[in-house]
Enzyme design. Structure first.
Site, PDB file in Angstrom:
ATOM      1  N   GLU A 195      28.452  80.857  56.909  1.00 10.57           N
ATOM      2  CA  GLU A 195      28.371  79.827  57.936  1.00 10.57           C
ATOM      3  C   GLU A 195      27.223  80.118  58.875  1.00 10.57           C
ATOM      4  O   GLU A 195      26.895  81.277  59.123  1.00 10.57           O
ATOM      5  CB  GLU A 195      29.661  79.828  58.767  1.00 10.57           C
ATOM      6  CG  GLU A 195      30.857  79.322  57.985  1.00 10.57           C
ATOM      7  CD  GLU A 195      32.169  79.609  58.707  1.00 10.57           C
ATOM      8  OE1 GLU A 195      33.180  79.098  58.234  1.00 10.57           O
ATOM      9  OE2 GLU A 195      32.171  80.332  59.715  1.00 10.57           O
TER      10      GLU A 195
ATOM     11  N   CYS B 257      23.183  80.553  65.391  1.00 10.83           N
ATOM     12  CA  CYS B 257      23.853  81.818  65.082  1.00 10.83           C
ATOM     13  C   CYS B 257      23.880  81.971  63.571  1.00 10.83           C
ATOM     14  O   CYS B 257      24.425  81.114  62.868  1.00 10.83           O
ATOM     15  CB  CYS B 257      25.270  81.760  65.664  1.00 10.83           C
ATOM     16  SG  CYS B 257      26.245  83.204  65.291  1.00 10.83           S
TER      17      CYS B 257
ATOM     18  N   CYS C 151      32.149  91.356  55.537  1.00  9.79           N
ATOM     19  CA  CYS C 151      31.600  92.451  56.339  1.00  9.79           C
ATOM     20  C   CYS C 151      32.339  93.739  56.018  1.00  9.79           C
ATOM     21  O   CYS C 151      33.569  93.760  55.997  1.00  9.79           O
ATOM     22  CB  CYS C 151      31.735  92.131  57.827  1.00  9.79           C
ATOM     23  SG  CYS C 151      31.064  93.435  58.877  1.00  9.79           S
TER      24      CYS C 151
ATOM     25  N   CYS D  79      36.404  95.178  61.407  1.00 11.44           N
ATOM     26  CA  CYS D  79      37.052  95.278  62.719  1.00 11.44           C
ATOM     27  C   CYS D  79      38.385  94.530  62.640  1.00 11.44           C
ATOM     28  O   CYS D  79      38.465  93.456  62.047  1.00 11.44           O
ATOM     29  CB  CYS D  79      36.161  94.654  63.796  1.00 11.44           C
ATOM     30  SG  CYS D  79      34.561  95.455  63.920  1.00 11.44           S
TER      31      CYS D  79
ATOM     32  N   CYS E 191      38.649  90.766  63.702  1.00 12.68           N
ATOM     33  CA  CYS E 191      37.603  89.834  63.264  1.00 12.68           C
ATOM     34  C   CYS E 191      37.901  89.250  61.887  1.00 12.68           C
ATOM     35  O   CYS E 191      38.147  89.990  60.936  1.00 12.68           O
ATOM     36  CB  CYS E 191      36.254  90.553  63.253  1.00 12.68           C
ATOM     37  SG  CYS E 191      34.915  89.544  62.568  1.00 12.68           S
TER      38      CYS E 191
ATOM     39  N   GLY F 163      29.043  89.147  59.169  1.00 11.62           N
ATOM     40  CA  GLY F 163      28.365  90.331  58.641  1.00 11.62           C
ATOM     41  C   GLY F 163      27.813  91.268  59.695  1.00 11.62           C
ATOM     42  O   GLY F 163      27.698  90.912  60.875  1.00 11.62           O
ATOM     43  N   GLU F 164      27.503  92.462  59.253  1.00 18.49           N
ATOM     44  CA  GLU F 164      26.900  93.477  60.112  1.00 18.49           C
ATOM     45  C   GLU F 164      25.452  93.634  59.660  1.00 18.49           C
ATOM     46  O   GLU F 164      25.163  94.303  58.657  1.00 18.49           O
ATOM     47  CB  GLU F 164      27.701  94.792  59.966  1.00 18.49           C
ATOM     48  CG  GLU F 164      27.075  96.003  60.596  1.00 18.49           C
ATOM     49  CD  GLU F 164      26.675  95.813  62.062  1.00 18.49           C
ATOM     50  OE1 GLU F 164      27.534  95.518  62.895  1.00 18.49           O
ATOM     51  OE2 GLU F 164      25.474  95.974  62.363  1.00 18.49           O
TER      52      GLU F 164
ATOM     53  N   SER G 169      22.945  91.544  66.790  1.00 20.10           N
ATOM     54  CA  SER G 169      24.204  92.102  67.294  1.00 20.10           C
ATOM     55  C   SER G 169      24.753  93.091  66.286  1.00 20.10           C
ATOM     56  O   SER G 169      24.752  92.840  65.086  1.00 20.10           O
ATOM     57  CB  SER G 169      25.212  90.967  67.510  1.00 20.10           C
ATOM     58  OG  SER G 169      26.446  91.477  67.970  1.00 20.10           O
TER      59      SER G 169
ATOM     60  N   SER H 139      28.261  95.639  70.193  1.00 20.36           N
ATOM     61  CA  SER H 139      29.668  95.263  70.366  1.00 20.36           C
ATOM     62  C   SER H 139      30.484  96.525  70.640  1.00 20.36           C
ATOM     63  O   SER H 139      30.928  97.199  69.724  1.00 20.36           O
ATOM     64  CB  SER H 139      30.168  94.559  69.110  1.00 20.36           C
ATOM     65  OG  SER H 139      29.418  93.386  68.886  1.00 20.36           O
ATOM     66  N   LEU H 140      30.670  96.822  71.912  1.00 19.71           N
ATOM     67  CA  LEU H 140      31.335  98.080  72.275  1.00 19.71           C
ATOM     68  C   LEU H 140      32.855  97.907  72.249  1.00 19.71           C
ATOM     69  O   LEU H 140      33.568  98.700  71.644  1.00 19.71           O
ATOM     70  CB  LEU H 140      30.859  98.525  73.664  1.00 19.71           C
ATOM     71  CG  LEU H 140      31.172  99.968  74.034  1.00 19.71           C
ATOM     72  CD1 LEU H 140      30.413 100.936  73.136  1.00 19.71           C
ATOM     73  CD2 LEU H 140      30.853 100.250  75.501  1.00 19.71           C
ATOM     74  N   HIS H 141      33.355  96.932  72.949  1.00 18.13           N
ATOM     75  CA  HIS H 141      34.788  96.555  72.963  1.00 18.13           C
ATOM     76  C   HIS H 141      35.737  97.583  73.555  1.00 18.13           C
ATOM     77  O   HIS H 141      36.894  97.265  73.831  1.00 18.13           O
ATOM     78  CB  HIS H 141      35.318  96.210  71.572  1.00 18.13           C
ATOM     79  CG  HIS H 141      34.514  95.221  70.830  1.00 18.13           C
ATOM     80  ND1 HIS H 141      34.045  94.059  71.397  1.00 18.13           N
ATOM     81  CD2 HIS H 141      34.060  95.213  69.547  1.00 18.13           C
ATOM     82  CE1 HIS H 141      33.363  93.386  70.488  1.00 18.13           C
ATOM     83  NE2 HIS H 141      33.349  94.064  69.368  1.00 18.13           N
TER      84      HIS H 141
ATOM     85  N   ASN I 255      39.184  85.152  70.337  1.00 14.50           N
ATOM     86  CA  ASN I 255      39.643  83.950  69.643  1.00 14.50           C
ATOM     87  C   ASN I 255      40.656  84.375  68.591  1.00 14.50           C
ATOM     88  O   ASN I 255      40.311  85.142  67.690  1.00 14.50           O
ATOM     89  CB  ASN I 255      38.467  83.268  68.938  1.00 14.50           C
ATOM     90  CG  ASN I 255      37.834  82.226  69.828  1.00 14.50           C
ATOM     91  OD1 ASN I 255      38.517  81.378  70.382  1.00 14.50           O
ATOM     92  ND2 ASN I 255      36.526  82.317  69.967  1.00 14.50           N
TER      93      ASN I 255
ATOM     94  N   CYS J 245      30.727  83.676  66.377  1.00 11.94           N
ATOM     95  CA  CYS J 245      29.466  83.737  67.086  1.00 11.94           C
ATOM     96  C   CYS J 245      29.662  84.341  68.455  1.00 11.94           C
ATOM     97  O   CYS J 245      30.296  83.751  69.308  1.00 11.94           O
ATOM     98  CB  CYS J 245      28.867  82.352  67.186  1.00 11.94           C
ATOM     99  SG  CYS J 245      27.255  82.342  66.443  1.00 11.94           S
TER     100      CYS J 245
HETATM  101  N1  SAH Z   1      28.743  92.461  63.138  1.00  5.14           N
HETATM  102  C1  SAH Z   1      28.085  92.206  64.353  1.00  5.14           C
HETATM  103  C2  SAH Z   1      27.698  90.750  64.551  1.00  5.14           C
HETATM  104  C3  SAH Z   1      28.704  89.724  64.121  1.00  5.14           C
HETATM  105  S1  SAH Z   1      30.177  89.643  65.067  1.00  5.14           S
HETATM  106  C4  SAH Z   1      28.904  92.697  65.525  1.00  5.14           C
HETATM  107  O1  SAH Z   1      30.048  93.066  65.333  1.00  5.14           O
HETATM  108  O2  SAH Z   1      28.362  92.728  66.627  1.00  5.14           O
HETATM  109  C5  SAH Z   1      29.581  88.918  66.588  1.00  5.14           C
HETATM  110  C6  SAH Z   1      30.468  89.139  67.779  1.00  5.14           C
HETATM  111  O3  SAH Z   1      31.679  88.378  67.658  1.00  5.14           O
HETATM  112  C7  SAH Z   1      30.897  90.578  67.966  1.00  5.14           C
HETATM  113  O4  SAH Z   1      30.719  90.980  69.311  1.00  5.14           O
HETATM  114  C8  SAH Z   1      32.345  90.537  67.594  1.00  5.14           C
HETATM  115  O5  SAH Z   1      33.071  91.557  68.166  1.00  5.14           O
HETATM  116  C9  SAH Z   1      32.766  89.186  68.066  1.00  5.14           C
HETATM  117  N2  SAH Z   1      34.014  88.722  67.463  1.00  5.14           N
HETATM  118  C10 SAH Z   1      34.438  88.899  66.207  1.00  5.14           C
HETATM  119  N3  SAH Z   1      35.647  88.332  66.019  1.00  5.14           N
HETATM  120  C11 SAH Z   1      35.983  87.779  67.195  1.00  5.14           C
HETATM  121  C12 SAH Z   1      37.116  87.038  67.647  1.00  5.14           C
HETATM  122  N4  SAH Z   1      38.108  86.748  66.826  1.00  5.14           N
HETATM  123  N5  SAH Z   1      37.139  86.624  68.923  1.00  5.14           N
HETATM  124  C13 SAH Z   1      36.101  86.884  69.760  1.00  5.14           C
HETATM  125  N6  SAH Z   1      35.004  87.573  69.387  1.00  5.14           N
HETATM  126  C14 SAH Z   1      34.957  88.029  68.125  1.00  5.14           C
HETATM  127 FE1  SF4 Z   2      31.876  92.890  60.942  1.00  2.00          FE
HETATM  128 FE2  SF4 Z   2      31.049  92.299  63.416  1.00  2.00          FE
HETATM  129 FE3  SF4 Z   2      33.335  91.249  62.415  1.00  2.00          FE
HETATM  130 FE4  SF4 Z   2      33.238  93.840  63.010  1.00  2.00          FE
HETATM  131  S1  SF4 Z   2      33.029  92.122  64.448  1.00  2.00           S
HETATM  132  S2  SF4 Z   2      34.086  92.947  61.133  1.00  2.00           S
HETATM  133  S3  SF4 Z   2      31.145  94.332  62.457  1.00  2.00           S
HETATM  134  S4  SF4 Z   2      31.281  90.862  61.689  1.00  2.00           S
END
Ligand code: SAH
Ligand code: SF4
Length: 355
Positions: free
Chosen positions: A97, A110, A117, A121, A124, A164-165, A196, A219-221, A295, A337
């Site tokens: 997408e 985006c 991926c 995570c 995700c 994806g990463e 990212s 993406s520290l979280h 989300n 995104c």
């Molecule tokens: N893999 C990379 C880029 C794609 S994810 C990364 O992890 O940074 C892009 C962003 O969307 C990341 O910050 C990720 O943590 C966030 N993300 C993924 N799933 C999400 C969700 N369900 N709700 C909110 N943000 C989310």
């Molecule tokens: Fe992959 Fe980024 Fe989703 Fe983590 S948040 S699973 S690194 S796409």
């Protein structure tokens, strides 16, 4: 060279020089290759049959010998807020997408970098099934062109925050970026591109060596390794300390402030202590902080209540963090995104409660 379908080279993965070379190999003058490049890079045309300034014979040749385009837009879905999501069907039947995100006069795209991926995570959806395959540079470029054709121009900003990463597919991502920022290619400013990453340390270092002024988002979280381990499985998770060191290196070499992405998860990483520590990290590493309301996917996480998220935001702000919060959306269609419209705050004073 990127190949699609029956081993055909992908037009969208070729540079101007590649196309000159290709033209010569077909017994044509090099300028014919430059014409092909102009059609793609300037007129956003991927189908040689539509390149009307080329001789008919060359159009046929290019259409027969190049995958141009290799993929196609299979479905488009516009949300109430104007965000449009394209489902791109790839040559081998897989799909990704890309999202077009309007904000005022500006347009952000985006893009995805992989099918699935490998990082997986736990919150995700993109990582739920693991990695299917890497995208080729040409496939990443095609996402850009498919989006650009919809609005009749290139976007103002490009974020690699889809599926994806990207830093685990760095060769192809850098090749795509080179085509996108090259003055001989699409000519976008590298400053308008954001990569990212979930914190792939060797990838951040390589990106620093790449030496372009790309924006980096990490993406520290979570503010410590223990908490982070609850969100990201072992395979590709690096220690927070190492991630922050690589980030510093990036900032110094690329001369760009880094953004820390922080997805807010109810009862997991949303305490006032987390907010204070996040602000401290942001200050120490001169990083901007972008809070992302979670989300809901199928995972066992919830978005915190609005007042908790607002309190978290205020705490980071009061503790001197340069913080923005992604605007909440009615639907989860843009969940993949990470960088949408933002709420800006520039207040910098630090209250006495901050560490
Ligand atoms: N893999 C990379 C880029 C794609 S994810 C990364 O992890 O940074 C892009 C962003 O969307 C990341 O910050 C990720 O943590 C966030 N993300 C993924 N799933 C999400 C969700 N369900 N709700 C909110 N943000 C989310
Ligand atoms: Fe992959 Fe980024 Fe989703 Fe983590 S948040 S699973 S690194 S796409």
């Amino acid at each position: 060279m990127n190949r699609a379908g029956h081993g055909m080279p992908m037009l969208a993965g070729m540079s101007r020089a590649d196309l000159e070379q290709w033209a010569r190999e077909q017994g044509e003058p090099a300028f014919r290759g430059r014409q092909l490049a102009d059609w793609m890079f300037h007129r956003l045309e991927l189908d040689p049959r539509e390149m009307t300034s080329l001789p008919q014979s060359l159009r046929e040749l290019a259409a027969n010998l190049l995958a141009a385009p290799a993929g196609r837009v299979e479905a488009a879905d516009v949300a109430e807020d104007g965000t449009e999501k394209l489902l791109v069907r790839l040559a081998d039947g897989q799909s990704v997408e890309m999202v077009l995100i309007p904000a005022g006069e500006r347009m952000t795209f985006c893009l995805s970098t992989q099918v699935g991926c490998p990082v997986r995570c736990r919150f995700c959806a993109s990582g739920a099934e693991g990695l299917v395959r890497n995208l080729q540079a040409g496939e990443i470029v095609e996402e850009l062109v498919f989006g650009a054709r919809r609005i009749g121009r290139l976007p103002d900003n490009l974020v690699f925050m889809g599926i994806g990463e990207g830093l685990l597919n760095l060769d192809e991502l850098l090749r795509a970026i080179a085509l996108i920022v090259s003055p001989e290619g699409f000519g976008m400013s590298p400053r308008r591109l954001t990569v990212s990453t979930s914190g792939i340390v060797p990838g951040i270092r390589r990106l620093a060596e790449f030496g372009r002024e790309l924006t980096l988002a990490v993406s520290l979280h979570a503010v410590n390794d223990e908490l982070r381990a609850r969100l990201i499985p072992d395979g590709f998770r690096y220690p927070v300390r190492e991630i922050l060191a690589a980030m510093d290196e990036y900032r110094e070499r690329a001369g760009r402030m880094v953004t820390l992405e922080y997805t807010l998860l109810d009862g997991v990483n949303d305490s006032p202590a987390d907010a204070r520590e996040l602000a401290r990290i942001g200050r120490e590493h001169h990083a901007k902080i972008n809070l992302i309301p979670y989300n809901a996917t199928d995972a066992a996480f919830r978005r915190p209540p609005r007042r908790v998220m607002e309190e978290f935001f205020r705490t980071v702000e009061q503790c001197g963090g340069r913080v923005t919060m992604r605007q909440e959306r009615g639907s989860s269609r843009t969940a993949a995104c990470g960088q949408l419209r933002r709420r800006h705050a520039e207040k910098r004073e630090t209250s006495s409660e901050c560490e």
